[in-house]
Write a protein that holds these residues in place. Structure first.
Motif, PDB file in Angstrom:
ATOM      1  N   ILE A   1      -8.072   3.280  -4.865  1.00  0.00           N
ATOM      2  CA  ILE A   1      -7.793   4.509  -4.111  1.00  0.00           C
ATOM      3  C   ILE A   1      -8.879   4.722  -3.064  1.00  0.00           C
ATOM      4  CG2 ILE A   1      -7.458   6.997  -4.233  1.00  0.00           C
ATOM      5  CD1 ILE A   1      -6.639   6.648  -7.151  1.00  0.00           C
TER       6      ILE A   1
ATOM      7  N   THR B   1       0.840  -1.202   0.000  1.00  0.00           N
ATOM      8  CA  THR B   1       0.000   0.000   0.000  1.00  0.00           C
ATOM      9  C   THR B   1       0.872   1.247   0.000  1.00  0.00           C
ATOM     10  OG1 THR B   1      -1.722  -1.155   1.229  1.00  0.00           O
ATOM     11  CG2 THR B   1      -1.820   1.248   1.230  1.00  0.00           C
ATOM     12  N   LEU B   2       0.391   2.254  -0.706  1.00  0.00           N
ATOM     13  CA  LEU B   2       1.014   3.580  -0.698  1.00  0.00           C
ATOM     14  C   LEU B   2       0.119   4.529   0.090  1.00  0.00           C
ATOM     15  CD1 LEU B   2       2.885   5.915  -1.778  1.00  0.00           C
ATOM     16  CD2 LEU B   2       1.366   5.990  -3.778  1.00  0.00           C
TER      17      LEU B   2
ATOM     18  N   ALA C   1      -1.507   9.189  -7.064  1.00  0.00           N
ATOM     19  CA  ALA C   1      -2.428   8.072  -6.831  1.00  0.00           C
ATOM     20  C   ALA C   1      -2.784   7.380  -8.139  1.00  0.00           C
ATOM     21  CB  ALA C   1      -3.688   8.580  -6.129  1.00  0.00           C
TER      22      ALA C   1
ATOM     23  N   ASP D   1      -2.284  -0.248  -4.257  1.00  0.00           N
ATOM     24  CA  ASP D   1      -3.406   0.382  -3.556  1.00  0.00           C
ATOM     25  C   ASP D   1      -2.921   1.643  -2.854  1.00  0.00           C
ATOM     26  OD1 ASP D   1      -5.213  -1.512  -4.342  1.00  0.00           O
ATOM     27  OD2 ASP D   1      -5.000  -2.732  -2.536  1.00  0.00           O
ATOM     28  N   THR D   2      -3.758   2.686  -2.880  1.00  0.00           N
ATOM     29  CA  THR D   2      -3.372   3.971  -2.291  1.00  0.00           C
ATOM     30  C   THR D   2      -4.402   4.426  -1.273  1.00  0.00           C
ATOM     31  OG1 THR D   2      -2.219   4.644  -4.301  1.00  0.00           O
ATOM     32  CG2 THR D   2      -2.848   6.397  -2.781  1.00  0.00           C
TER      33      THR D   2
ATOM     34  N   ALA E   1       0.129   5.284  -9.176  1.00  0.00           N
ATOM     35  CA  ALA E   1       0.245   4.094  -8.333  1.00  0.00           C
ATOM     36  C   ALA E   1      -0.765   3.032  -8.767  1.00  0.00           C
ATOM     37  CB  ALA E   1       0.014   4.477  -6.872  1.00  0.00           C
ATOM     38  N   SER E   2      -1.978   3.456  -9.099  1.00  0.00           N
ATOM     39  CA  SER E   2      -2.996   2.510  -9.560  1.00  0.00           C
ATOM     40  C   SER E   2      -2.535   1.804 -10.828  1.00  0.00           C
ATOM     41  CB  SER E   2      -4.317   3.239  -9.819  1.00  0.00           C
ATOM     42  OG  SER E   2      -4.813   3.810  -8.639  1.00  0.00           O
TER      43      SER E   2
ATOM     44  N   LEU F   1      -0.485   8.456   0.812  1.00  0.00           N
ATOM     45  CA  LEU F   1      -0.185   9.811   0.363  1.00  0.00           C
ATOM     46  C   LEU F   1      -0.829  10.801   1.332  1.00  0.00           C
ATOM     47  CD1 LEU F   1      -0.819   9.423  -3.480  1.00  0.00           C
ATOM     48  CD2 LEU F   1       1.392   9.518  -2.323  1.00  0.00           C
TER      49      LEU F   1
END
Length: 962
Positions: A145, A4-5, A118, A127-128, A121-122, A7
């Motif tokens: 997201i 997971t990210l 985001a 996953d964000t 990243a997707s 932000l």
């Protein structure tokens, strides 16, 4: 597990924290509320979500493309409040110390940066979670997201996925920019279509999908709304552009730079220590490889089982450990219960000894007998000293080690079935008594009053208490937010100690210290005793350097056993009388309810602020004087402003006051009676106020009103329950005004007190410019408010509100006072200058109150500090005076072997329980010692009253004995 990210919208979170939290300053005066809120949320998110990647986005100071598109974008926002941007560099510093990358792009907002990162990243199947302080980012929610944002309260957070967004708005996330294009957004000055509200906007979008769909089907919209949409089509599309987050700005997501990894924990800890964020220390991120051993930390009140009354931070990772206590706890406990991560100098691990045999005990007694000082710490079964049994005794003779004597552990856990090797408590106390009752051997403790009370119940009276680290830390900085041992170790010694929650757990799974495995309890207790010893060595020189040693050694430390004895003795309560009052109040409240319903025209929940607000402001159309975030205020101050507007207001005020007295005292006090003594035992807090005054808690006996009928009846329940005993009240008369006269040496005040004039009448004569004999009761009332108001730095606005007079009139009274009592005005100005120059003010005995906020740029904070600077030398000296009197009276009672007991201290009043045969001796002793505790340049007067209870008391005129 999928990576997971996280932000973080740095600007939004920072602003939200600033406005959500009250002004919070360090002991050096630095404003840190926004930094604290930002750090709390960031660390909480990292701990709970444990992302593989993390990044923070910030706004650039330059205007964005939105400002260029629409000149009015965010134009309505007021200038940044004082103190906001002063904290911004600190936020950047924190993010940098945690080794988290920061992103910002000129011409774009943080939302655009978040949206672009985001989206990228997707595309990489990551996953964000976007962490923000507002709801603008909800339009970005999608399959990969989610958005984590605070609700109405900063601490109330929600995680939004697509379904949650739909539940909130009835729309899909991608429809939210269209939603704002129609209804607008006042917070960003996005105009929208005039006359279109949320319901209409949502209905149109559910019917036609988006803004283009609406304008493609205008013929299907009713004429009036259609005309409005046609007229403002350009404005609608401009609004959508302003609301739409850009996800294609020129920035590239490099996940390798965002991977959460190592950081300089020592530097991060130094940052938290500098800002005095001790509670966040345990929340610093762990290394990803260590996360199997820990879980997100949460703030949890201390549980029953220990004496420390602070807040601790630790939640065990229940999902990853089995249910056995040993498996939960052992990985978190170092041999000496000190985290090596924070220790600047190496700590010799395991330098403690469990004393669990007669031979070991005898050897320890030999070492203790030859000692000149020792630190003691009790581990007990309960937080309440009056109900606690001893589980173990820890004693330190040096800063680096300690001994633990187990006496009350029990084999009640799965992992600890055999009876632990320990000693009988009777044997231990018999051996320790000659040492602990020897006044020539100095005793050091943290919150020593607790230890004194617990040991006294076991027949041992500690003598020679020489140092209390909690009291010392309080004297050095009475504004310090926390004084528990763990905080002091962290702040003064740079040690991270094991929090109690790691030992006994919390919530439904919490256990007693008696159930803790002996070796773990020994490690924990020995660390407490050793750190107490070490803190004694650290704090004593600081007290001397600050010229506080004499106050500490001659007032605060001798007061500890005095308060312990008062708490132990307690006060008798007439329970049948309280039950009678309860029945009467129940009937009276029922009557008041019916009268309130009659005035309102229907029944409603009087205790519901929402329902009450609806009745007052919507149904009865009363003028709303104050507003809150949730509607119109029904706070007591707001209701008082409406007292003459409608009869329902007086009824509600009376109802509330009666309900509070019933629940807080009448019904609560009988439940607090101790089962063994049959008496009520309050706790006297020596370290709770910034001025040095004592307070009481569990229950708070200082807030029982004396001016209301119900308050007086509650006081009547405090009785002398022994045959031929009475209560004696000794109350300082206008002590703070007398201290003011002594400090400022104003000639008019000195003369008035010397002549034993009615000081309030004398003041009224001066400020109203009338002869003393022509002063009316109303003049005297106003003068009394002015007299005491000056001590508290009252303003014309404050006097206007408290006296119920117009503000110009209040300003004139203050002006007249300052003109006539110019010694007082000189004191006020001199004190403010001193405080600004030195950073603190002092009492006559040197007690300090540090006021770094007096140099703050924030005007409100500075003015509040000035008021405190004016008040503290006066109120603090009053606190010093009554403490000296209490110590001398306690010593006299003991030396003369009297049966009289000092049982309560309430502000400037002492209450005694006295046998009739000692009344004559006690009334002269009490009056003399209180009036001569600290000589002033004006006479100090104490008013004595005696009676069978705290209310029905007759004044003693000492002239009758002449």
């Amino acid at each position: 597990m999928k990576e997971t990210l996280v932000l973080v919208d740095g600007n939004a979170l920072f602003h939200r924290a600033f406005h959500a939290l009250p002004p919070l300053t360090t002991s050096k005066g630095e404003l840190v509320n926004a930094i604290y809120g930002f750090a709390s949320m960031l660390l909480k998110v990292m701990a709970e979500l444990k992302p593989a990647y993390v990044a923070v986005a910030f706004d650039k100071a330059a205007p964005t493309f939105r400002h260029r598109q629409f000149e009015g974008y965010k134009a309505q926002r007021p200038p940044a409040p004082e103190g906001l941007f002063d904290q911004f560099d600190r936020v950047h510093q924190l993010v940098s110390l945690l080794n988290i990358p920061m992103f910002e792009v000129e011409g774009y907002e943080a939302d655009d940066v978040l949206g672009t990162l985001a989206r990228q990243a997707s595309q990489q199947d990551i996953d964000t979670v976007i962490v923000t302080g507002d709801t603008d980012a909800l339009q970005l929610v999608g399959p990969k997201i989610r958005v984590l944002t605070s609700k109405r309260a900063f601490s109330d957070i929600a995680l939004y996925d697509e379904e949650a967004v739909h539940q909130k708005y009835g729309l899909k996330p991608q429809q939210l920019p269209d939603f704002k294009s129609l209804k607008g957004d006042p917070s960003d000055n996005i105009p929208g279509v005039p006359g279109v509200g949320e319901k209409t906007a949502a209905k149109l979008l559910n019917q036609f999908g988006d803004l283009d769909g609406i304008y493609a089907h205008l013929d299907q919209i009713e004429p009036k709304l259609r005309a409005r949409l046609e007229e403002h089509k350009e404005l609608a599309y401009i609004s959508k552009q302003l609301a739409l987050i850009v996800t294609t700005i020129p920035i590239q997501l490099d996940l390798s730079t965002c991977r959460r990894g190592k950081y300089d924990r020592a530097q991060a800890m130094k940052f938290l220590r500098e800002l005095e964020f001790r509670t966040l220390a345990s929340k610093l991120p762990t290394e990803p490889e260590d996360e199997e051993m820990t879980k997100a930390t949460t703030t949890t009140p201390l549980r029953e089982g220990v004496k420390d009354s602070s807040v601790v931070q630790l939640t065990l990772f229940d999902e990853l450990v089995d249910e056995r206590f040993e498996a939960r706890v052992k990985p978190l406990i170092s041999p000496f219960a000190l985290s090596p991560l924070a220790v600047k100098q190496p700590v010799e691990q395991g330098k403690y000894q469990v004393i669990n045999s007669s031979e070991l005990l005898q050897n320890l007694i030999g070492r203790l007998t030859n000692s000149i000082g020792l630190a003691i710490d009790l581990e007990t079964s309960a937080k309440d000293a009056m109900r606690a049994d001893i589980v173990g005794i820890a004693i330190a003779l040096e800063p680096g080690g300690a001994y633990y004597i187990p006496v009350g552990h029990r084999p009640s856990l799965e992992t600890y079935k055999e009876q632990p090797a320990q000693l009988p408590i009777e044997l231990v106390l018999r051996k320790l008594r000659p040492i602990l009752e020897d006044p020539s051997i100095a005793k050091y403790a943290h919150n020593g009053k607790y230890d004194l009370i617990v040991l006294s119940h076991h027949g041992l009276e500690i003598q020679g208490l020489a140092f209390d680290t909690m009291v010392a830390a309080y004297l050095l900085d009475p504004s310090r937010r926390t004084l528990n041992l763990k905080d002091l170790a962290w702040g003064k010694l740079e040690l991270e100690m094991t929090p109690i929650r790691a030992i006994i757990g919390g919530g439904k799974t919490q256990i007693s210290m008696a159930d803790v495995p002996l070796e773990i309890a020994a490690s924990y207790a020995c660390a407490d005793a050793a750190v107490t010893y070490r803190l004694t060595q650290t704090l004593a020189p600081e007290l001397r350097e600050a010229d506080l040693w004499e106050l500490f050694a001659t007032v605060e430390i001798p007061l500890v056993p005095v308060l312990a004895r008062m708490e132990q003795h307690g006060v008798a309560i007439d329970i049948p009388f309280l039950k009678q009052i309860s029945r009467e109040l129940h009937d009276k409240l029922a009557e008041l309810e019916m009268r309130i319903y009659q005035e309102a025209g229907h029944r409603f929940n009087i205790n519901s602020t929402q329902q009450l607000g609806s009745v007052l402001y919507e149904e009865l159309k009363l003028p709303a004087t104050r507003r809150t975030k949730t509607g119109y205020s029904t706070h007591a101050d707001a209701l008082k402003e409406l007292q003459n507007v409608h009869p329902i207001i007086d009824l509600i005020i009376e109802y509330r006051e009666m309900m509070k007295m019933k629940s807080t005292y009448v019904d609560a006090l009988p439940l607090l009676i101790h089962p063994r003594t049959g008496r009520l035992h309050t706790s006297f807090n020596q370290t709770a106020t910034t001025t040095g005054r004592l307070s009481s808690s569990d229950p708070n006996l200082q807030n029982i009103p004396i001016r209301t009928e119900v308050g007086r009846r509650v006081r009547r329940a405090f009785i002398a329950d022994k045959p031929n005993h009475v209560l004696l009240s000794a109350d300082y008369s206008q002590i703070e005004l007398r201290i003011l006269a002594h400090i400022c040496q104003d000639q008019r005040l000195l003369a008035a007190f010397a002549a034993k004039e009615d000081i309030h009448a004398a003041t009224a004569a001066e400020i109203f410019d009338v002869p003393l004999e022509r002063v009316t009761p109303e003049m005297r009332r106003l003068a009394k408010i002015v007299n005491f108001g000056i001590i508290y730095g009252i303003s014309d606005y404050g006097l206007s509100a408290s006296a119920g007079i117009p503000r110009p009139q209040a300003a004139q009274y203050i002006s007249n006072y300052i003109e006539k009592y110019n010694g007082v005005s000189r004191y006020v100005e001199r004190t403010k200058r001193w405080a600004e120059e030195k950073g603190y003010v002092t009492t006559l005995l040197g007690r300090r109150r540090y006021l770094p906020e007096i140099r703050a740029a924030h005007r409100g904070i500075k003015m509040a500090a000035e008021r405190e600077a004016i008040n503290m030398p006066i109120q603090g000296t009053a606190a010093d005076i009554i403490k000296i009197a209490m110590i001398r009276l306690d010593q006299t009672i003991s030396q003369r072997r009297l049966k009289s007991r000092m049982i309560l201290q309430v502000h400037d009043e002492l209450l005694f329980e006295i046998p009739l045969e000692e009344l004559d001796e006690m009334k002269h002793t009490v009056k003399s010692m209180m009036e001569n505790a600290l000589p002033l340049s004006v006479p100090v007067e104490v008013e004595l009253k005696v009676g069978p209870n705290w209310d029905e008391m007759g004044r003693i005129d000492m002239m009758d004995d002449a």
